[in-house]
Design a protein around this motif. Structure first.
Motif, short mmCIF file in Angstrom:
data_model
loop_
_atom_site.label_atom_id
_atom_site.label_comp_id
_atom_site.label_asym_id
_atom_site.label_seq_id
_atom_site.Cartn_x
_atom_site.Cartn_y
_atom_site.Cartn_z
N LEU A 167 0.90 -1.29 0.12
CA LEU A 167 0.07 -0.06 -0.10
C LEU A 167 0.98 1.20 -0.04
N LEU A 168 2.00 1.25 0.82
CA LEU A 168 2.71 2.45 0.66
C LEU A 168 3.33 2.60 -0.49
N ALA A 169 3.91 1.48 -1.44
CA ALA A 169 4.31 1.58 -2.81
C ALA A 169 3.50 2.38 -3.62
N LEU A 170 2.15 1.77 -3.56
CA LEU A 170 1.08 2.66 -4.36
C LEU A 170 0.90 3.89 -3.99
N SER A 171 0.83 4.13 -2.77
CA SER A 171 0.53 5.48 -2.23
C SER A 171 1.67 6.44 -2.78
N VAL A 172 3.03 6.23 -2.96
CA VAL A 172 3.96 7.03 -3.27
C VAL A 172 3.90 7.05 -4.84
N GLN A 173 3.89 5.81 -5.64
CA GLN A 173 4.22 5.69 -7.09
C GLN A 173 3.02 6.17 -7.83
N VAL A 174 1.76 6.52 -7.22
CA VAL A 174 0.67 6.96 -8.06
C VAL A 174 1.02 8.40 -8.32
N PHE A 175 1.77 9.02 -7.32
CA PHE A 175 2.14 10.65 -7.55
C PHE A 175 3.47 10.70 -8.25
#
Length: 282
Positions: A167-175
């Motif tokens: 979830l952390l990876a997605l939360s950063v990589q989406v931006f």
């Protein structure tokens, strides 16, 4: 970094003794004292003379001084009031540094950053890594680049690829695009932490990979998907979204996603398509 611009290293131990202070474990204080490591962080930021830099956790000012030698302005935020007198002394001759006392997690960057496309450069306490990323990426005025020294394992999680997504990876990589640009051994800090660190750089996209109006739905889906570890998507999404398993299977199949896959195997692009289909579905 141009050697001519590098200030003499601070004697961190001497400074702390002079002010009768010790690093505070409760605040996760591990001061970066190796000048080579400090230069590695600054080089990763690629600072231009017109840049405004937000530094989170100024500490004793070691990194701040290097940033000030390159940037037009540095806004240095420090939570520990005991360190403010040291910072005022160390940075007294730096006319382009604004010192802010406070908790960055309770401050809106737009309050003291008045330009777009600013940079964030920081050596942060490990325990607030996720919170700081969430805070910066949700801010009204977002930076164009974030460079931070964080725990190596957390940096690897943020930069993960499908198969090891979180979830952390997605939360950063989406931006933005996240990349590890350097590693810093534990011995470069005082006191030395128990683990090594990494320098992570996130180049923010002009707009997120998920339409801003759909971000809440994206995070609703991803939180549901990762809500039950090691569960298949058909079960984790069913529980997290409150939908019957057959409906979840239909939703996943419509996106050519095997319902028996697990959340960590999905790419950001697959979550992107799933978000759009879920919005159409609902």
């Amino acid at each position: 970094m141009d050697p001519a611009l590098i200030p003499a290293p601070l004697n961190v131990r001497s400074l702390l003794r002079e002010y009768a202070l010790s690093p505070r474990k409760s605040l996760g204080q591990n001061f970066l004292v190796d000048n080579g490591a400090l230069e590695k962080v600054v080089d990763a930021a690629e600072i231009e003379p017109i840049d405004v830099v937000l530094e989170i956790g100024a500490g004793l000012g070691s990194l701040t001084r290097l940033l000030a030698a390159l940037a037009r302005k540095v806004v240095a935020v420090e939570l520990d009031s005991n360190l403010i007198p040291i910072l005022e002394t160390v940075l007294g001759s730096q006319g382009n540094v604004e010192l802010v006392y406070g908790d960055i997690l309770k401050l809106d960057p737009a309050r003291f950053i008045t330009v777009d496309n600013y940079l964030v450069v920081a050596n942060i306490p490990y325990y607030i890594t996720s919170a700081i990323f969430r805070h910066l990426l949700a801010a009204r005025r977002k930076p164009r680049r974030i460079v931070m020294t964080i725990q190596k394992e957390v940096a690897q999680r943020i930069c993960a690829q499908p198969g090891e997504m979180s979830l952390l990876a997605l939360s950063v990589q989406v931006f933005g695009h996240a990349k590890i640009v350097g590693r810093i051994p534990a011995g470069s800090f005082f006191p030395a932490p128990q683990v090594d660190s990494a320098v992570i750089r996130v180049e923010l996209y002009p707009t997120p990979m998920i339409e801003p109006e759909n971000l809440d739905t994206f995070f609703k889906l991803t939180r549901a998907g990762f809500g039950q570890k090691r569960k298949m998507l058909r079960k984790s999404l069913s529980a997290g979204l409150g939908l019957p398993v057959p409906e979840v299977e239909e939703l996943l199949s419509a996106n050519e996603i095997d319902p028996t896959r697990r959340a960590e195997t999905l790419s950001l692009e697959e979550w992107q398509k799933l978000t759009k289909k879920y919005l159409d579905y609902s």
